[in-house]
Each structure stands twice: as structure tokens, then as C-alpha cells.
Enzyme design. Structure first.
Site: not given
Length: 258
Positions: A165, A152
Site C-alpha cells: 500500500y 497518503s
């Protein structure tokens, strides 16, 4: 739909896509199949997988549903054996399963922390352990072999409340760089793809109001990526000549500032 590749450059290849019940995973599985690969699709939601296999089959492709939780190492190992038995040796693995649970550290949502570590890190490593032998064997036989991991943009950006995350995604990006040193010598290509804002169900898992608003605003204010955009990028990574390794690709909506 974002399509730039033509023909069937993946004919003869056997792909495995985790997190394939929706979003990027489902779009990637359909695109790889359309480009000629036989595809094994893995996720926990069996009904979604069955629907995906039906769509791929109806379009003339070949697909195998693997209902499993990638955090279960034994189940992943058994799935790898099933792929080899049913479709042949895997030579294209898209390690895509993941979850995004955003909250301030001081809220101490330790169960959410652990769930992200279990799925985003341990699950990815379980898939790697199960399929790397097949990838090495495929490369040793002279064919292309790809290990592609969905990371990501959060791996490299400083985003408030994304700490755990982002940490899991930073692990994946850096692990891919390191794994490439070893596996590249064996002609296994190792790649990480770092998408920005993609219009998937992932933001639906976010319960923090500020993070939810940030994502909702992005979806409203700019033209975000579609799962098909990311799928086409993954397909391109796999379709280039064997000696070419696109090792790390960041893909952002043009208007996304962070």
C-alpha cells in the site's frame, strides 16, 4: 464540518471526482458542488453515486453519476467523453479512487498486492490518460486546471505491514512531482494530498489484526480527520489563483504521532 472557504469560487468549473461513492470522494464532490462547480462523480457503487447526485441536486448543485471501474481503461475513456458532452470540458480532476489492504509480506497475499497496484496505480493512470487532454485544453484557454491526486501519509512513513500500500502511494506522490514539471509549463496545476488517519470506511478493508488494532486505536484515542476536512483542503487547492500551485500537502490529525 470543516469549512473555511466562502462564496462560489469554483463557479464555471467542471470537476471529476473518482472514488466518489463514500468517504473523501463523496465529501469532496459535495463540497466542490457547493462552491459552484459542476461535478461528475465516478465509482463502482451506482446506488451510492445516485444518492450523492440526489444530495448535490437537492442542495442546488449540478452532478453527473459515472458508474465505472477505473481499472477499465476503455470505460474511463468513455466516461471522459461523457463528461465533456454533458457538463463541458473538465478542468478539475480529483484522482481519489484507492484501496488499502494491509498484510505482512511473508503472508504472500499476492491477490491483495495486485488489487492495490491495479486500483491505486493503474486506475489513477487511466484517469490521468483520459482527462489530461481536457485539462491541457482548459489551461490553454486561459482558465485554471487542476490534477489533484489522493496519496497518503503512508507514502513517506515507514509502517510495518503497509509495504505494498505504501509503495503505491509513494508512486503517486513522486509521480505528481514529476508530472508537474511537464504539465506546469502548460499551466496545469498538479497536486498530491497526503492525509493521515481519516475516519472513513477504508480501514474496514484491513484484515490484518495488528494493522486493524492500530487504526482502531487511533480512531478511539485521538480526534482523527473527517472526510470534510480533506475535502476542504482539496477545495482550497483548486480555489487559489491560477498562478499558485499547492503541489504537495500533508494533512494530519494534530495528535497523530506517526
Amino acid at each position: 464540518m470543516s469549512q473555511v472557504i466562502t462564496g462560489t469560487p469554483l463557479a464555471g468549473r467542471v470537476a471529476v471526482v473518482t472514488g466518489a461513492s463514500s468517504g473523501i470522494g463523496a465529501a469532496t464532490a459535495e463540497r466542490l458542488a457547493a462552491l459552484g462547480a459542476k461535478v461528475a462523480v465516478a465509482a463502482r457503487r451506482k446506488d451510492n453515486l445516485d444518492d450523492l447526485v440526489a444530495r448535490i441536486t437537492a442542495a442546488g448543485g449540478t452532478a453527473l453519476a459515472l458508474p465505472l471501474d477505473v481499472t477499465d481503461r476503455e470505460a474511463v475513456t468513455a466516461a471522459a467523453e461523457q463528461v465533456a458532452d454533458r457538463l463541458g470540458r473538465a478542468d478539475l480532476v480529483v484522482n481519489n479512487a484507492g484501496v488499502q489492504l494491509i498484510s505482512p509480506i511473508e503472508d504472500l497475499k499476492v491477490d491483495d498486492w495486485q488489487r492495490q497496484i491495479d486500483l491505486n496505480v493503474t486506475g489513477v493512470m487511466n484517469v490521468l490518460a483520459a482527462f489530461v487532454p481536457q485539462l491541457v485544453a482548459a489551461a490553454g484557454a486561459g482558465g485554471p486546471a487542476d490534477l489533484i491526486t489522493t496519496s497518503s501519509i503512508a507514502a513517506t512513513r515507514i509502517l510495518e505491514k503497509f509495504s505494498v500500500y505504501s509503495g503505491t502511494k509513494a508512486y503517486l506522490s513522486h509521480f505528481s512531482r514529476l508530472a508537474r514539471v511537464e504539465l506546469g509549463r502548460k499551466m496545469v496545476r498538479v497536486s498530491a494530498i497526503e492525509p493521515g488517519m481519516v475516519d472513513t470506511e477504508l480501514p474496514d478493508h484491513v484484515t490484518d489484526p495488528d494493522a486493524s488494532k492500530l487504526m482502531a486505536d487511533l480512531l478511539h484515542d485521538i480526534e482523527c480527520l473527517s472526510p470534510a476536512d480533506v475535502a476542504e483542503t482539496i477545495a482550497f487547492i483548486a480555489a487559489v489563483p491560477r498562478h499558485v500551485n499547492l503541489s504537495e500537502i500533508t494533512i494530519l490529525p494534530t495528535a497523530q504521532a506517526v
